[in-house]
Design a protein around this motif. Structure first.
Motif, PDB file in Angstrom:
ATOM      1  N   GLN A  40      20.195  61.623  43.295  1.00 38.66           N
ATOM      2  CA  GLN A  40      20.491  63.016  42.979  1.00 38.66           C
ATOM      3  C   GLN A  40      21.878  63.356  43.505  1.00 38.66           C
ATOM      4  O   GLN A  40      22.305  62.797  44.499  1.00 38.66           O
ATOM      5  CB  GLN A  40      19.468  63.939  43.656  1.00 38.66           C
ATOM      6  N   PRO A  41      22.608  64.255  42.894  1.00 42.26           N
ATOM      7  CA  PRO A  41      22.198  64.985  41.709  1.00 42.26           C
ATOM      8  C   PRO A  41      22.617  64.320  40.401  1.00 42.26           C
ATOM      9  O   PRO A  41      21.909  64.363  39.417  1.00 42.26           O
ATOM     10  CB  PRO A  41      22.911  66.327  41.874  1.00 42.26           C
ATOM     11  N   ARG A  42      23.782  63.667  40.354  1.00 45.83           N
ATOM     12  CA  ARG A  42      24.314  63.222  39.062  1.00 45.83           C
ATOM     13  C   ARG A  42      23.855  61.830  38.636  1.00 45.83           C
ATOM     14  O   ARG A  42      23.906  61.499  37.459  1.00 45.83           O
ATOM     15  CB  ARG A  42      25.837  63.301  39.082  1.00 45.83           C
ATOM     16  N   GLY A  43      23.409  61.010  39.571  1.00 37.14           N
ATOM     17  CA  GLY A  43      22.997  59.658  39.223  1.00 37.14           C
ATOM     18  C   GLY A  43      21.724  59.598  38.399  1.00 37.14           C
ATOM     19  O   GLY A  43      21.450  58.603  37.740  1.00 37.14           O
ATOM     20  N   ILE A  44      20.951  60.687  38.399  1.00 38.25           N
ATOM     21  CA  ILE A  44      19.679  60.657  37.670  1.00 38.25           C
ATOM     22  C   ILE A  44      19.880  60.592  36.161  1.00 38.25           C
ATOM     23  O   ILE A  44      19.078  59.994  35.455  1.00 38.25           O
ATOM     24  CB  ILE A  44      18.764  61.840  38.049  1.00 38.25           C
ATOM     25  N   LEU A  64      10.672  54.779  37.315  1.00 40.48           N
ATOM     26  CA  LEU A  64      11.897  55.495  37.640  1.00 40.48           C
ATOM     27  C   LEU A  64      11.575  56.661  38.560  1.00 40.48           C
ATOM     28  O   LEU A  64      10.645  57.420  38.294  1.00 40.48           O
ATOM     29  CB  LEU A  64      12.556  56.025  36.357  1.00 40.48           C
ATOM     30  N   GLY A  65      12.341  56.778  39.622  1.00 39.46           N
ATOM     31  CA  GLY A  65      12.207  57.911  40.533  1.00 39.46           C
ATOM     32  C   GLY A  65      13.564  58.541  40.793  1.00 39.46           C
ATOM     33  O   GLY A  65      14.607  57.968  40.459  1.00 39.46           O
ATOM     34  N   TYR A  66      13.531  59.737  41.383  1.00 31.61           N
ATOM     35  CA  TYR A  66      14.751  60.469  41.735  1.00 31.61           C
ATOM     36  C   TYR A  66      14.774  60.638  43.241  1.00 31.61           C
ATOM     37  O   TYR A  66      13.811  61.132  43.835  1.00 31.61           O
ATOM     38  CB  TYR A  66      14.785  61.849  41.084  1.00 31.61           C
ATOM     39  N   LEU A  67      15.881  60.280  43.852  1.00 31.56           N
ATOM     40  CA  LEU A  67      15.991  60.310  45.301  1.00 31.56           C
ATOM     41  C   LEU A  67      17.095  61.268  45.727  1.00 31.56           C
ATOM     42  O   LEU A  67      18.243  61.132  45.303  1.00 31.56           O
ATOM     43  CB  LEU A  67      16.297  58.896  45.818  1.00 31.56           C
ATOM     44  N   ASN A  96       7.798  46.659  49.666  1.00 29.72           N
ATOM     45  CA  ASN A  96       7.828  45.296  49.142  1.00 29.72           C
ATOM     46  C   ASN A  96       8.269  45.200  47.678  1.00 29.72           C
ATOM     47  O   ASN A  96       8.012  44.208  47.011  1.00 29.72           O
ATOM     48  CB  ASN A  96       6.477  44.609  49.350  1.00 29.72           C
ATOM     49  N   LYS A  97       8.917  46.238  47.165  1.00 30.25           N
ATOM     50  CA  LYS A  97       9.445  46.210  45.799  1.00 30.25           C
ATOM     51  C   LYS A  97      10.926  45.862  45.823  1.00 30.25           C
ATOM     52  O   LYS A  97      11.610  46.033  46.828  1.00 30.25           O
ATOM     53  CB  LYS A  97       9.300  47.588  45.133  1.00 30.25           C
ATOM     54  N   LYS A  98      11.414  45.402  44.695  1.00 31.62           N
ATOM     55  CA  LYS A  98      12.854  45.269  44.500  1.00 31.62           C
ATOM     56  C   LYS A  98      13.314  46.623  43.966  1.00 31.62           C
ATOM     57  O   LYS A  98      12.802  47.083  42.948  1.00 31.62           O
ATOM     58  CB  LYS A  98      13.168  44.165  43.493  1.00 31.62           C
ATOM     59  N   VAL A  99      14.245  47.251  44.649  1.00 30.67           N
ATOM     60  CA  VAL A  99      14.705  48.574  44.279  1.00 30.67           C
ATOM     61  C   VAL A  99      16.122  48.473  43.741  1.00 30.67           C
ATOM     62  O   VAL A  99      16.985  47.834  44.342  1.00 30.67           O
ATOM     63  CB  VAL A  99      14.684  49.541  45.488  1.00 30.67           C
ATOM     64  N   ILE A 100      16.339  49.116  42.597  1.00 34.35           N
ATOM     65  CA  ILE A 100      17.684  49.235  42.055  1.00 34.35           C
ATOM     66  C   ILE A 100      18.085  50.691  42.228  1.00 34.35           C
ATOM     67  O   ILE A 100      17.520  51.588  41.594  1.00 34.35           O
ATOM     68  CB  ILE A 100      17.751  48.808  40.575  1.00 34.35           C
ATOM     69  N   LEU A 101      19.008  50.924  43.136  1.00 34.20           N
ATOM     70  CA  LEU A 101      19.536  52.261  43.411  1.00 34.20           C
ATOM     71  C   LEU A 101      20.638  52.527  42.396  1.00 34.20           C
ATOM     72  O   LEU A 101      21.533  51.702  42.215  1.00 34.20           O
ATOM     73  CB  LEU A 101      20.084  52.267  44.837  1.00 34.20           C
ATOM     74  N   ILE A 102      20.567  53.682  41.716  1.00 37.96           N
ATOM     75  CA  ILE A 102      21.483  53.963  40.607  1.00 37.96           C
ATOM     76  C   ILE A 102      22.257  55.255  40.866  1.00 37.96           C
ATOM     77  O   ILE A 102      21.662  56.293  41.174  1.00 37.96           O
ATOM     78  CB  ILE A 102      20.712  54.078  39.273  1.00 37.96           C
TER      79      ILE A 102
END
Length: 179
Positions: A40-44, A64-67, A96-102
């Motif tokens: 958040q805010p613009r990466g979502i 997909l989640g918003y952080l 234990n997940k592979k997370v892709i931060l966007i």
């Protein structure tokens, strides 16, 4: 005087997003244990485009989640006016997940650091990768480097990158450098 220089727009922008999704599929195959977190805010908005393209290509929904990392920022208490938090919506555990931060743009790396701290509230990931549309090279304060990059730009500190999405009311998806 505010001058804008266009650096990315359709149809090249769609090609860049498609290429990034192909790279992600090469490394994460069917996304069985991989999740996406849009910053958040613009990466979502960019994260939603990536998730749509991956889901379309894979034939299944990609989580997909918003952080929001507002309260984890290192300048949170140093501002004259309080920051307003955005919505955090993480409908899964990252344990234990592979997370892709966007995110749409990475510059100093401080927001990425804050997002890494915020993410730990949802578990300890197996690994974290960073996907950005625009990498503002030479502006880094922290040793943070994207794993996936749409376009690298060389900018001065006085310049800024403006990302316009139709989802936010722009007439077209475009990325500009502002002088």
């Amino acid at each position: 005087m505010n001058q804008k220089r266009l650096i990315l727009a359709s149809p090249l922008l769609e090609i860049v997003i498609s290429r990034l999704c192909q790279e992600l599929m090469e490394n994460h195959q069917d996304f069985a244990d991989t999740v996406l977190l849009g910053m958040q805010p613009r990466g979502i908005y960019f994260a939603e485009k990536v998730a749509r393209e991956l889901s379309r290509t894979l034939g299944k929904e990609v989580p997909l989640g918003y952080l929001d990392a507002t309260f984890y920022r290192d300048d949170f208490r140093r501002r004259d006016s309080p920051l307003r938090p955005n919505t955090t919506h993480v409908p899964f555990l990252v344990e234990n997940k592979k997370v892709i931060l966007i995110d749409d743009v990475v510059a100093t790396g401080r927001m990425v650091r804050a997002a890494l701290d915020a993410m730990t509230a949802f578990g300890r990931p197996r690994s974290v990768e960073l996907l950005v549309l625009i990498d503002r090279r030479y502006n880094r304060d922290l040793p943070i480097k994207p794993d996936y990059t749409g376009k690298r730009v060389h900018t001065l500190e006085s310049q800024r990158v403006l990302v316009e999405w139709t989802e936010q009311g722009a007439e077209a998806d475009r990325i500009w450098i502002m002088e």
